[in-house]
Design a protein around this motif. Sequence first.
Motif, PDB file in Angstrom:
ATOM      1  N   HIS A 191      -1.324 -10.408   0.357  1.00  0.00           N
ATOM      2  CA  HIS A 191      -2.662 -10.991   0.450  1.00  0.00           C
ATOM      3  C   HIS A 191      -3.646 -10.239  -0.441  1.00  0.00           C
ATOM      4  N   TRP A 192      -3.489  -8.896  -0.524  1.00  0.00           N
ATOM      5  CA  TRP A 192      -4.388  -8.079  -1.335  1.00  0.00           C
ATOM      6  C   TRP A 192      -3.673  -7.634  -2.604  1.00  0.00           C
ATOM      7  N   GLN A 193      -4.363  -7.705  -3.697  1.00  0.00           N
ATOM      8  CA  GLN A 193      -3.804  -7.325  -4.982  1.00  0.00           C
ATOM      9  C   GLN A 193      -3.649  -5.813  -5.050  1.00  0.00           C
ATOM     10  N   THR A 194      -2.446  -5.337  -5.325  1.00  0.00           N
ATOM     11  CA  THR A 194      -2.204  -3.905  -5.464  1.00  0.00           C
ATOM     12  C   THR A 194      -1.721  -3.620  -6.879  1.00  0.00           C
ATOM     13  N   PRO A 195      -2.043  -2.449  -7.411  1.00  0.00           N
ATOM     14  CA  PRO A 195      -1.666  -2.139  -8.798  1.00  0.00           C
ATOM     15  C   PRO A 195      -0.161  -1.996  -8.960  1.00  0.00           C
ATOM     16  N   PHE A 196       0.308  -2.219 -10.176  1.00  0.00           N
ATOM     17  CA  PHE A 196       1.727  -2.038 -10.484  1.00  0.00           C
ATOM     18  C   PHE A 196       2.070  -0.558 -10.308  1.00  0.00           C
ATOM     19  N   PRO A 197       3.177  -0.242  -9.623  1.00  0.00           N
ATOM     20  CA  PRO A 197       3.474   1.173  -9.313  1.00  0.00           C
ATOM     21  C   PRO A 197       3.714   2.005 -10.558  1.00  0.00           C
ATOM     22  N   SER A 198       3.089   3.173 -10.585  1.00  0.00           N
ATOM     23  CA  SER A 198       3.265   4.083 -11.718  1.00  0.00           C
ATOM     24  C   SER A 198       4.436   5.032 -11.498  1.00  0.00           C
ATOM     25  N   TYR A 199       4.907   5.140 -10.254  1.00  0.00           N
ATOM     26  CA  TYR A 199       6.059   5.971  -9.931  1.00  0.00           C
ATOM     27  C   TYR A 199       7.263   5.076  -9.648  1.00  0.00           C
ATOM     28  N   LYS A 200       8.388   5.718  -9.346  1.00  0.00           N
ATOM     29  CA  LYS A 200       9.564   4.969  -8.903  1.00  0.00           C
ATOM     30  C   LYS A 200       9.248   4.313  -7.564  1.00  0.00           C
ATOM     31  N   VAL A 201       9.699   3.075  -7.406  1.00  0.00           N
ATOM     32  CA  VAL A 201       9.454   2.359  -6.155  1.00  0.00           C
ATOM     33  C   VAL A 201      10.393   2.904  -5.081  1.00  0.00           C
ATOM     34  N   ARG A 202       9.826   3.241  -3.908  1.00  0.00           N
ATOM     35  CA  ARG A 202      10.621   3.796  -2.808  1.00  0.00           C
ATOM     36  C   ARG A 202      10.877   2.764  -1.710  1.00  0.00           C
ATOM     37  N   ARG A 203       9.857   1.999  -1.390  1.00  0.00           N
ATOM     38  CA  ARG A 203       9.998   0.945  -0.370  1.00  0.00           C
ATOM     39  C   ARG A 203       9.324  -0.303  -0.920  1.00  0.00           C
ATOM     40  N   LEU A 204      10.036  -1.435  -0.839  1.00  0.00           N
ATOM     41  CA  LEU A 204       9.560  -2.661  -1.475  1.00  0.00           C
ATOM     42  C   LEU A 204       9.493  -3.786  -0.448  1.00  0.00           C
ATOM     43  N   SER A 205       8.350  -4.461  -0.407  1.00  0.00           N
ATOM     44  CA  SER A 205       8.162  -5.602   0.487  1.00  0.00           C
ATOM     45  C   SER A 205       7.707  -6.798  -0.340  1.00  0.00           C
TER      46      SER A 205
END
Length: 913
Positions: free
Chosen positions: A566-580
């Motif tokens: 629902h809310w726009q979040t920035p593209f991750p700058s680190y390795k993704v750890r948990r993804l929904s």
Amino acid sequence: MDLIVGASSNAVKSLVGKLGSLLAQEYTLIQGVRDDIQYINDELASMQAFLNRTKRAGSHDEQRQDWMKQVREVSYDIEDCVDDVNHRLGHEPRGNGKLMYIRKKWYFLTTMYVRRCIAAEIGNLKVRAQQVSDRRTRYGVDNLRGSSSEPVVADAPTDRVAPPPELIGTKQPVGVEDAMNELGGWFKAEQRTTQQSTEKRFLAIFGFGGLGKTTLAMELYRRFGDDFDCRASVQASQKFNLLMILRSLVKQFHEQQAGASLNDPLEGIEEWGEKDLRKKLVHQLKDKRYLVLIDDIWSVSAWENINDSLPERVKCGSVVVTTRFKSVAVACCRRNGRLYDHKPLLEENSYKLFRQIVSSAPDNASKASLYGQILSGTPDNPTKAPSGDHIVTSASDSPTEAASHGIIISGAVGNRLVASKLRSGTSSKPIDNYLAEVDKALSGGLETHLSTEGVTKVLDQCYNDLPADLKTCLLYLSMFPKGSFVSRKRLIRRWIGEGFIIQKHGKTIEEVAEDYFNELISRNLIRAVNNSSNGKVKTYQIHDMVLEYIVSKSSDENFITVVGGHWQTPFPSYKVRRLSIHRSAREEKETVERMKLSHVRSLTAFDSFKALHSCLLKFQILQVLDLESCRDLSSHQLQKICKMHQLKYLSLRRTDIEEIPAEIGKLEYLEVFDIRETEVSELPQSVGGLKRMTHLLAGNKSKRKALIMTEEITKMTALKTLSGMGICGTTTAGMVRFTRKTTATGLFKSASRGSCKQVLQALEKLTNLKKLSLYILGKLEEEDEILLLSAIEHLSSCSLKFLAVDDGFTGFLEESLSSSKAPPEHLHTLELCGNLFEVPKWIVSMHGLEKLTLSLTSLRTDTLMLLSELPELFSLTFSLDAAKSKNGSALEILHKNTMNSGGEIFVPDGGFG
């Protein structure tokens, strides 16, 4: 920025234990690697000590924040490496003798490349750990100003008493009495005009966010909903999805139709278009008075789309709407509508709420005098509350009634902060000091009406008061979409699968998780939506403002990455750890494909799996995989999932899978496997090797579908929950629904793999079982009935607390269980369904029984007399499933009930007290 400390500290704490365990293992490693591991372990132990000290610091500058992020990331990478070592070198041969010597040499040769790769990776991680440690000193991060005098962060809940069972909706929210009386007339007027009008009627409640609109609307929905033929509630939200709303309405109305699951199935509803869904709604609501609650509408266009989908010219339809915007409310009421401007709490009600919350702390003699000071005030003179004047007064400016809606947004948050301090019983600080601290912390944001910054400040205060472990559990809720209702058990099992919960204070890991959940409820960070009949919370929801706050926190900390939310979040700058993944459109698919996925430890997809089709093999160290309701999961993709060897939690619930591949046996770490409401009727033989399996959830209760119980399943001796199991009798052929890929011959072949006798004998081995749910599929031989009864008696004397038996009118309940010589006296929950003309006489000896469900038993006054003697009984349910009502035996029982009772049943005076 206490979050960084909590997240970083937890990451290091988890890892130090794993490194110690790795050093204790006798893996054949490259020379020097053990020294590197010992160095990393020592360095991280020092970092953990520093982080624990940092918890007591009052503020963290940017350098310290950045350093702690680096600690967190290197800790995650080291943990990934440790888990990889355990997997790749975890099968080293052990023992003595010439044959074992040859095996060891062969193993040494075949794993040489793997061990060299591991050695290189550990060497690189050692360098990174050393660099992070050096950077702390180089930039002066270790200068903790004022740490000696700052308050210590709250401790985790310790020996909290579990809250007593309570039914949702039995306690009226504070401050809605006047609104209920005023709007109650609107519902009563609807009843008077039913015969004269077929036009829809509308009630629009509007006001700013956090005011309590949903609380009021839900209270109206509960109080007046029973006056309608059917009702349903949905949440629209800012990212409006008409198809999802229509599907939800159709499903809710469908559940309220007698025999709907048999006569009018909703197969393939996920693929229905708008036209099909509208047509179905018209059919469902024909000649019915219905009530629809639509919560949180953000635009006029969204309202018009929903309104156009609701049928016209029905018997009478009533629609209640909540919105933050007056313009939307006006649009809703242009025709035959009522507009209601929801007001903040009055000062008197604010103080009433304040007293109610603070007095909810547990009975504790050392604290009684403290909150007694508050309770000594009167609503007519709230200023008598010591030091809490500002909190109480501010609460009347812009409140949300937390007990029913999610969290207190405004100064009333101080109520829960104070109450949580009283409950903890860990400090001797006077109540005046608690109130003064909360007053000071919130005063900047509560002088006038709350701004966005003011709300954030209140939430910061709530969040910072949480123990570190509870912060992690709260942040995890950002996995779930806005407005969703989430199962308590699903959340707790996932917490455990993620490794957030450890045993403490002599409690099991499940009990500790329950304590954490109850603490979030008691702090009003989440709200209970509905409960099971035993009084425990069944599903919960998180308030929009709290969810937005923790989504932002999780994104900043790289704790959880949300795609399509629902809310726009920035593209991750680190390795993704948990993804929904909340949506799986093309945009989301492209976003996922650009991410670094090789370090993802937890993956959740809602409704669709499409965004993951092309990158499934990138998830190399996945431990938690939740694909509930993803109808587009194929057998080919499931085979790929079975290669994710580190999986601990796998949910395929409500997917369309029909068969589990044999490769499932390779998931040696699997603890939770959920295949409820799927087409799976049997498991492959390889499941016998899943020695860590704790919860196996299968079957479909509404359709009476079961997973065939086999001898391989009984080899999972760590099982605590075994749900939806089918015991095959001699006439199973007509009792079991077959999938398109399962023939009757194949079914009996799987059942005969271990005969019924062998399965029932082996069932007694599952001594760790706490919950057992069985379906008897066909008439059992007399010897088999004796074995099943013996297994139930034995397991009940061990750990079993929940037992459900549906005998399918085969007579097992009446002929065997009722005559048990060693009845299950220690159960907390008992559910019996089948050919049972009266309750077993031994039921009076079940002094700990809290929940009893009886289907098709003889409802007579003497039955109630017997049950009224159970001292702990909280829930008593008599039910008649529509799916069983067509059975001849069921009709015979109903006729006998009527004859025996004369159509009248009396509750004994003084019973069930």
